[in-house]
Each structure stands twice: as C-alpha cells, then as structure tokens.
Motif scaffolding. Structure first.
Motif, PDB file in Angstrom:
ATOM      1  N   LEU A  38       0.713  -1.255   0.020  1.00 53.80           N
ATOM      2  CA  LEU A  38       0.080  -0.202  -0.004  1.00 53.80           C
ATOM      3  C   LEU A  38       0.826   1.118  -0.057  1.00 53.80           C
ATOM      4  N   THR A  39       1.709   1.377   0.976  1.00 53.13           N
ATOM      5  CA  THR A  39       2.496   2.789   1.245  1.00 53.13           C
ATOM      6  C   THR A  39       3.525   2.435   2.004  1.00 53.13           C
ATOM      7  N   ALA A  40       4.723   3.299   1.999  1.00 52.54           N
ATOM      8  CA  ALA A  40       5.810   3.281   2.877  1.00 52.54           C
ATOM      9  C   ALA A  40       6.355   4.364   3.273  1.00 52.54           C
ATOM     10  N   TRP A  41       6.953   4.534   4.455  1.00 51.37           N
ATOM     11  CA  TRP A  41       7.318   5.934   4.834  1.00 51.37           C
ATOM     12  C   TRP A  41       8.772   5.733   5.593  1.00 51.37           C
ATOM     13  N   GLY A  42       9.321   6.816   5.419  1.00 49.24           N
ATOM     14  CA  GLY A  42      10.903   6.876   6.172  1.00 49.24           C
ATOM     15  C   GLY A  42      12.003   6.696   5.134  1.00 49.24           C
ATOM     16  N   ALA A  43      13.037   7.209   5.980  1.00 49.27           N
ATOM     17  CA  ALA A  43      14.385   7.397   5.134  1.00 49.27           C
ATOM     18  C   ALA A  43      15.358   7.446   6.261  1.00 49.27           C
ATOM     19  N   ALA A  44      16.831   7.379   5.767  1.00 48.54           N
ATOM     20  CA  ALA A  44      17.702   7.303   6.773  1.00 48.54           C
ATOM     21  C   ALA A  44      17.985   8.721   7.111  1.00 48.54           C
ATOM     22  N   GLY A  45      17.874   8.866   8.396  1.00 52.23           N
ATOM     23  CA  GLY A  45      18.102  10.160   9.075  1.00 52.23           C
ATOM     24  C   GLY A  45      17.559  10.262  10.559  1.00 52.23           C
ATOM     25  N   SER A  46      17.788  11.356  11.067  1.00 56.13           N
ATOM     26  CA  SER A  46      17.532  11.679  12.398  1.00 56.13           C
ATOM     27  C   SER A  46      16.463  12.574  12.718  1.00 56.13           C
ATOM     28  N   GLY A  47      15.824  13.358  11.556  1.00 57.99           N
ATOM     29  CA  GLY A  47      14.692  14.201  11.497  1.00 57.99           C
ATOM     30  C   GLY A  47      13.166  13.468  11.767  1.00 57.99           C
ATOM     31  N   PRO A  48      12.359  14.202  11.952  1.00 55.59           N
ATOM     32  CA  PRO A  48      11.028  13.571  12.334  1.00 55.59           C
ATOM     33  C   PRO A  48      10.437  12.797  11.050  1.00 55.59           C
ATOM     34  N   GLY A  49      10.068  11.580  11.350  1.00 54.60           N
ATOM     35  CA  GLY A  49       9.923  10.756  10.203  1.00 54.60           C
ATOM     36  C   GLY A  49      10.783   9.723   9.618  1.00 54.60           C
ATOM     37  N   GLN A  50      12.200  10.132   9.821  1.00 59.15           N
ATOM     38  CA  GLN A  50      13.369   9.538   9.395  1.00 59.15           C
ATOM     39  C   GLN A  50      13.961   8.506  10.458  1.00 59.15           C
ATOM     40  N   PHE A  51      14.656   7.529  10.050  1.00 55.73           N
ATOM     41  CA  PHE A  51      15.044   6.281  11.203  1.00 55.73           C
ATOM     42  C   PHE A  51      16.395   6.131  10.894  1.00 55.73           C
ATOM     43  N   GLN A  52      16.969   5.466  11.944  1.00 60.83           N
ATOM     44  CA  GLN A  52      18.296   4.967  12.102  1.00 60.83           C
ATOM     45  C   GLN A  52      18.138   3.482  12.594  1.00 60.83           C
ATOM     46  N   GLN A  53      18.007   2.455  11.743  1.00 56.69           N
ATOM     47  CA  GLN A  53      17.913   0.990  12.351  1.00 56.69           C
ATOM     48  C   GLN A  53      16.703   0.834  13.298  1.00 56.69           C
ATOM     49  N   PRO A  54      15.401   1.300  12.599  1.00 52.16           N
ATOM     50  CA  PRO A  54      14.102   0.862  13.272  1.00 52.16           C
ATOM     51  C   PRO A  54      13.982  -0.419  13.513  1.00 52.16           C
ATOM     52  N   ILE A  55      13.622  -0.850  14.851  1.00 57.20           N
ATOM     53  CA  ILE A  55      13.421  -2.350  15.165  1.00 57.20           C
ATOM     54  C   ILE A  55      12.018  -2.979  15.219  1.00 57.20           C
ATOM     55  N   GLY A  56      11.131  -2.109  16.085  1.00 57.61           N
ATOM     56  CA  GLY A  56       9.971  -2.504  16.837  1.00 57.61           C
ATOM     57  C   GLY A  56       8.728  -1.730  16.167  1.00 57.61           C
ATOM     58  N   ILE A  57       7.581  -2.338  16.141  1.00 64.84           N
ATOM     59  CA  ILE A  57       6.356  -1.531  15.671  1.00 64.84           C
ATOM     60  C   ILE A  57       5.333  -2.278  16.470  1.00 64.84           C
ATOM     61  N   VAL A  58       4.293  -1.248  16.947  1.00 65.71           N
ATOM     62  CA  VAL A  58       3.093  -1.619  17.500  1.00 65.71           C
ATOM     63  C   VAL A  58       1.798  -0.804  17.023  1.00 65.71           C
ATOM     64  N   VAL A  59       0.945  -1.344  16.955  1.00 63.63           N
ATOM     65  CA  VAL A  59      -0.477  -0.329  16.536  1.00 63.63           C
ATOM     66  C   VAL A  59      -1.286  -0.287  17.490  1.00 63.63           C
ATOM     67  N   ALA A  60      -1.480   0.795  17.904  1.00 64.18           N
ATOM     68  CA  ALA A  60      -2.811   1.075  18.854  1.00 64.18           C
ATOM     69  C   ALA A  60      -3.694   1.994  18.399  1.00 64.18           C
ATOM     70  N   GLY A  61      -4.924   1.099  18.187  1.00 56.50           N
ATOM     71  CA  GLY A  61      -6.064   2.334  17.473  1.00 56.50           C
ATOM     72  C   GLY A  61      -5.482   3.054  16.019  1.00 56.50           C
ATOM     73  N   ASP A  62      -5.635   4.045  16.184  1.00 53.01           N
ATOM     74  CA  ASP A  62      -5.231   4.732  14.945  1.00 53.01           C
ATOM     75  C   ASP A  62      -3.787   5.313  14.697  1.00 53.01           C
ATOM     76  N   GLU A  63      -2.861   4.846  15.885  1.00 51.99           N
ATOM     77  CA  GLU A  63      -1.632   5.112  16.028  1.00 51.99           C
ATOM     78  C   GLU A  63      -0.475   4.114  15.767  1.00 51.99           C
ATOM     79  N   VAL A  64       0.398   4.370  15.093  1.00 53.23           N
ATOM     80  CA  VAL A  64       1.595   3.271  14.920  1.00 53.23           C
ATOM     81  C   VAL A  64       2.688   3.592  15.641  1.00 53.23           C
ATOM     82  N   PHE A  65       3.306   3.172  16.342  1.00 51.22           N
ATOM     83  CA  PHE A  65       4.520   3.414  17.328  1.00 51.22           C
ATOM     84  C   PHE A  65       5.561   2.662  16.702  1.00 51.22           C
ATOM     85  N   VAL A  66       6.904   3.129  16.822  1.00 53.41           N
ATOM     86  CA  VAL A  66       7.890   2.667  16.016  1.00 53.41           C
ATOM     87  C   VAL A  66       9.153   3.022  16.782  1.00 53.41           C
ATOM     88  N   SER A  67       9.878   1.907  17.214  1.00 52.57           N
ATOM     89  CA  SER A  67      11.310   2.321  17.993  1.00 52.57           C
ATOM     90  C   SER A  67      12.319   2.392  17.177  1.00 52.57           C
TER      91      SER A  67
END
Length: 324
Positions: A38-67
């Motif tokens: 469907l879709t993807a988001w994120g890129a390498a970096g340290s700004g909002p919405g960017q990641f450096q080695q993301p590991i975990g994910i959990v969905v709670a209602g309409d929110e998606v939490f990413v470690s």
C-alpha cells in the motif's frame, strides 16, 4: 519369491507415505491469498519521520509506534504514515532510551524493551514516562539485553531476555514470578532458547516466543508449560527459505483476529501462520523497491487487517493489505 518380496514392498510403501507426510509438513503450500503493498514511509536520518535502524512496531487504535533504535527514540505516526510525535532521547534516566527494541501496548500504556539499558520502560501513549522494571544481571527480574516484551490481560510482563537465554515473567509491579529456559544455557530442546528476541501473547494467554537463532517459534501456556514449536524439520535449528522455515525469526506478532505473523530476517520476508503453526502465506522479497525488504525486524497489524512491517535495512515502514 513373491512371499519374500511382500515385507520389502510393505516397507517401501510405509517409507513412501512417511516421505509424503514429511514433504507436506516441511514444504507446505500457501493456504490463502497474499498481501499487496500500500505505502511506505521513512528514510535514513534523524529528523521527524526518518529512521536509523528501526526495530519494533506496534499499532494502537489509529496510531503506529515505531522504536527508532539508532536514534534512541519512539516515533508515532497515523496509519497512513504521517508523523505525529516523538519521545525519548539518548540516556539511562527515566524517559530516556538506549536502543529501544520490540514493544507492546496494553490499555493506555506502551511497554518498551531497552537492549542497552537492560530494562523495560513504561510510557503513556502520549509519551510520558510512567515506570521502569529491571536492572543488569542474571538474577530474577534482571536482564541482559532484553529484546521484546508482551503483556497479558492480568498485567503480567513476558520479557525476551536475549543474552540470558530465557523468557522472564513478571507481575504487574515488576516482581519476578518465574522464567522459561535455563539462564545462559542455549539449546534446541523444547523450552530451550538460542537468543530469544521477541514475545507475543494471544487472546487466551498463550505465549509465542521468537527463538531467533534456533530459527523457530516456540509456544507455551500462560504458566510456562511447553506446547509446540515450528520452523523447518522438527523445529531444531535448521535454517532454510522454504515455506514455514526461517533464517533468524526476529519477531512474532499476534493479529487482532489471532493470526501469527513472523519477521523472517535473513529471508527478507514475513510469514503468516495459524496459532497451531500451520503455514498460511508469505510475502516480500529482497530489495529496496516498494514491497521488498532488507532484513525486516518486526510486524504489526490493525483491526482492518492491514499489516505494517519494519524494514530495518531500508530505514522505513511498509504497509500492506490482504488480497481479497
């Protein structure tokens, strides 16, 4: 001569039947349609919405939490990938994080396993630190690089204690109750582990453990009694890329409808099973294009059946929907 050949023929038939049964068990075919990107988001970096080695994910209602492990923070998005907020910063004080790993949500609380702080930290869903459990060590309630956490209806915590080769069970206040596995003892027998990385609890309290480097999933009762295991021949640390086999099972997730999803790290795919371990379908291939993975590390899902995958090597999250 005819009479003497009958035992040989019988043995041959038995072996053929056993071989066919093994083939069906060890090389299962898909039992349901797959998933489409469907879709993807994120890129390498340290700004909002960017990641450096993301590991975990959990969905709670309409929110998606990413470690966001390399950035030592938790990022929160809506289900379409729009950035909402972030919390946590590098450190070992309450509210700070050092390599946050797999997570769990129970009620209005987020539980985060911290690999380098040897603890589980608890936050409100808006990011306020509430509590923390564990210290470094090998004793009851102590951890050595916890990789994942799950919480049951009674508030009990199940923690994948990575280097201690065990799963620890704590009560809601953090008091150690019991453990599964022997401290510092690796093994392939039932109830033994080889660097467990994640845990998940089903609706009936059944515990699923991602026994990562044994390339399998192990299943236990809420009291820690072994039930079953799956992953390759006899689920005995034989890696492979056939359906139902794993090459490092990094995460296990129980969906709202009870299906079991496994992040198959070095096979660059996600596999789906019934709670009894029956293979249903796999999706994903190796690469950086949409719908492909570079070492996926975790899986989450929402009430609509959409599946969210942490694409570790590509520093992004990908979202999929089931084919109808």
């Amino acid at each position: 001569m005819a009479r003497r050949s009958r035992p040989i023929l019988t043995i041959a038939i038995v072996l053929a039947v056993l071989g066919a049964a093994a083939a069906l068990s060890w090389f299962p075919r898909p039992q349901e349609p797959g998933y489409h990107f469907l879709t993807a988001w994120g890129a390498a970096g340290s700004g909002p919405g960017q990641f450096q080695q993301p590991i975990g994910i959990v969905v709670a209602g309409d929110e998606v939490f990413v470690s966001d492990a390399g950035n030592n923070r938790i990022q929160v998005f809506d289900r379409d990938g729009h950035f909402l907020q972030q919390f946590g910063s590098k450190g070992d004080k309450r509210g700070e994080l050092l390599r946050p790993m797999h997570m769990a949500v129970r009620g209005d609380k987020l539980y985060v396993a911290e690999y380098l702080n040897d603890r589980v930290q608890v936050f409100s869903l808006d990011g306020k630190p509430l509590d923390e459990f564990g210290t470094s060590g090998t004793g009851p309630g102590e951890f050595d690089a916890p990789g994942g956490v799950a919480v049951d209806r009674d508030g009990r915590l199940f923690v994948a204690d990575f280097y201690n080769q065990r799963v620890q069970v704590l009560d809601a206040s953090g008091e150690a109750l019991f453990q599964i596995g022997e401290t510092h003892e690796k093994g392939i027998a039932a109830g033994k582990f080889n660097y467990p990385t994640d845990v998940a609890v089903g609706g009936d309290g059944t515990l699923f453990v991602a026994d990562a480097y044994n390339d399998r999933i192990q299943v236990f009762t809420p009291e820690g009694k072994f039930l079953r295991k799956w992953g390759g021949p006899l689920a005995s640390n034989i890696p492979g890329s056939a359906n139902g086999w794993f090459r490092i099972a990094t995460a296990v997730h129980v969906s709202p409808n009870g299906a079991i999803f496994v992040a198959d790290f070095k096979n660059h795919r996600v596999q789906k099973f019934t709670p009894t371990g029956k293979f249903l379908v796999a999706f994903g291939t190796h690469g950086g294009a949409p719908g492909q993975f570079e070492r996926p590390t975790d899986v989450g899902s929402d009430a609509d059946g959409n599946v969210y995958v942490v694409d570790f090597g590509n520093n992004r999250v990908e979202k999929f929907a089931p084919l109808r």
